[in-house]
Write an enzyme that holds these catalytic residues in place. Structure first.
Site, PDB file in Angstrom:
ATOM      1  N   HIS A  33       0.858  -1.186   0.000  1.00  0.00           N
ATOM      2  CA  HIS A  33       0.000   0.000   0.000  1.00  0.00           C
ATOM      3  C   HIS A  33       0.894   1.236   0.000  1.00  0.00           C
ATOM      4  CE1 HIS A  33      -3.747   2.221   0.814  1.00  0.00           C
ATOM      5  NE2 HIS A  33      -3.009   2.986   1.607  1.00  0.00           N
ATOM      6  N   ASP A  35       1.088   5.341  -0.120  1.00  0.00           N
ATOM      7  CA  ASP A  35       0.347   6.570   0.142  1.00  0.00           C
ATOM      8  C   ASP A  35       1.045   7.772  -0.487  1.00  0.00           C
ATOM      9  OD1 ASP A  35      -1.803   5.657   1.915  1.00  0.00           O
ATOM     10  OD2 ASP A  35      -0.171   5.093   3.255  1.00  0.00           O
ATOM     11  N   HIS A  66      -2.583   4.707  -3.225  1.00  0.00           N
ATOM     12  CA  HIS A  66      -3.644   5.525  -2.614  1.00  0.00           C
ATOM     13  C   HIS A  66      -3.262   6.991  -2.792  1.00  0.00           C
ATOM     14  CE1 HIS A  66      -5.733   6.718   1.456  1.00  0.00           C
ATOM     15  NE2 HIS A  66      -6.313   7.260   0.404  1.00  0.00           N
ATOM     16  N   MET A  68      -3.740  10.725  -2.250  1.00  0.00           N
ATOM     17  CA  MET A  68      -4.387  11.751  -1.429  1.00  0.00           C
ATOM     18  C   MET A  68      -3.946  13.087  -1.997  1.00  0.00           C
ATOM     19  SD  MET A  68      -3.861   9.830   2.171  1.00  0.00           S
ATOM     20  CE  MET A  68      -2.715   8.685   1.426  1.00  0.00           C
ATOM     21  N   MET A 137     -11.789   5.046   4.676  1.00  0.00           N
ATOM     22  CA  MET A 137     -10.793   5.618   5.586  1.00  0.00           C
ATOM     23  C   MET A 137     -11.310   5.499   7.023  1.00  0.00           C
ATOM     24  SD  MET A 137      -8.286   6.432   3.709  1.00  0.00           S
ATOM     25  CE  MET A 137      -7.312   7.020   5.094  1.00  0.00           C
TER      26      MET A 137
HETATM   27  C1  DX5 Z   1      -3.314   7.597   6.094  1.00  0.00           C
HETATM   28  C2  DX5 Z   1      -2.804   6.601   5.085  1.00  0.00           C
HETATM   29  C3  DX5 Z   1      -2.678   5.234   5.634  1.00  0.00           C
HETATM   30  C4  DX5 Z   1      -1.639   5.103   6.715  1.00  0.00           C
HETATM   31  C5  DX5 Z   1      -2.083   4.006   7.637  1.00  0.00           C
HETATM   32  O1  DX5 Z   1      -3.617   8.777   5.474  1.00  0.00           O
HETATM   33  O2  DX5 Z   1      -3.722   6.517   3.994  1.00  0.00           O
HETATM   34  O3  DX5 Z   1      -2.446   4.270   4.607  1.00  0.00           O
HETATM   35  O4  DX5 Z   1      -0.358   4.822   6.210  1.00  0.00           O
HETATM   36  O5  DX5 Z   1      -1.250   4.002   8.730  1.00  0.00           O
HETATM   37  P1  DX5 Z   1      -1.644   3.332  10.130  1.00  0.00           P
HETATM   38  O6  DX5 Z   1      -1.905   1.872   9.851  1.00  0.00           O
HETATM   39  O7  DX5 Z   1      -0.447   3.585  10.967  1.00  0.00           O
HETATM   40  O8  DX5 Z   1      -2.883   4.027  10.607  1.00  0.00           O
HETATM   41 ZN    ZN Z   2      -3.529   4.784   2.584  1.00  0.00          ZN
END
Ligand code: DX5
Ligand code: ZN
Length: 218
Positions: A33, A35, A66, A68, A137
């Protein structure tokens, strides 16, 4: 179907990225995954294309990106070229969501939509059959290590309902604050993919932590 585990590289040690990627390669994890944050859609900047390129060089599993970011449409082709298998954009960042979904698929990737904690499942009713993945989310996007929002369970059940009702084969992914404390209940509510960042990379034994999550039985 068995649940899938997607360690979030955001929580990896960036000074030892290749080591952490190999750990994931050799673990029971299913996906990477990734980000990507732009400091505009979310109040944080993670990393961009050159880092993803370096990750993709070593990653031997599905790359789940992902985004953002605002205006994700302008980078769809770029992420396809960088090796993304799944490209997830935010509902809140896409005024022409249907067009964006088609563009992701036309670029040869699977299409995902992420929903912020305040965005109801109902907004997906008219696109659900077009989607390969919905990312719910379970924290406000932007940072790893935040605590899980309990209202997520309700949203997972609602989405499971919508997917089954429309006979869509879209996967439900949960992102944020996932640990062994909520994994089982999330799978039970109908989730398919668990993203875990700090819980995996902050563990004493990340490989074992991934295996434990993978063997979460609903
Ligand atoms: C948050 C990200 C997540 C994050 C999750 O904005 O999209 O993918 O890396 O991290 P944890 O598992 O530490 O909440
Ligand atoms: Zn994410």
């Amino acid at each position: 179907m068995n649940n899938l585990i997607a360690p979030s590289i955001l929580a990896a040690d960036f000074a030892n990225l290749q080591r952490d990627i190999e750990m994931v390669n050799n673990s029971e994890a299913d996906w990477f995954h990734i980000d990507i944050m732009d400091g505009v859609f979310v109040p944080n900047i993670s990393f961009g294309m050159p880092v993803l390129k370096a990750i993709a060089k070593h990653a031997k599993k599905t790359i789940d990106v992902h985004l953002m970011i605002v205006n994700p449409d302008q980078y769809i082709e770029t992420f396809a070229d960088l090796g993304a298998t799944i490209l997830t954009v935010h509902y809140e960042a896409c005024p022409h969501l249907h067009r964006t979904i088609q563009a992701i698929k036309a670029a040869g990737m699977k299409a995902g939509i992420a929903l912020n904690p305040h965005t109801p499942i109902a907004v997906l009713e008219d696109v659900i059959t077009e989607l390969d993945l919905v990312c719910i989310m379970s924290v406000n996007p932007g940072f790893g290590g935040q605590s899980f929002i309990e209202n997520t369970y309700k949203k997972v059940s609602q989405l499971r309902h919508l997917i089954d009702f429309t006979k869509s084969d879209c996967l439900i992914e949960i992102d944020g604050g996932v640990t062994n404390k909520n994994a089982n209940a999330l799978i039970e509510a109908g989730a398919n993919v668990l993203v875990a960042g700090s819980y995996v990379f902050g563990a004493e034994n990340p490989t074992e932590t991934i295996a434990d999550l993978k063997n979460t039985i609903a």
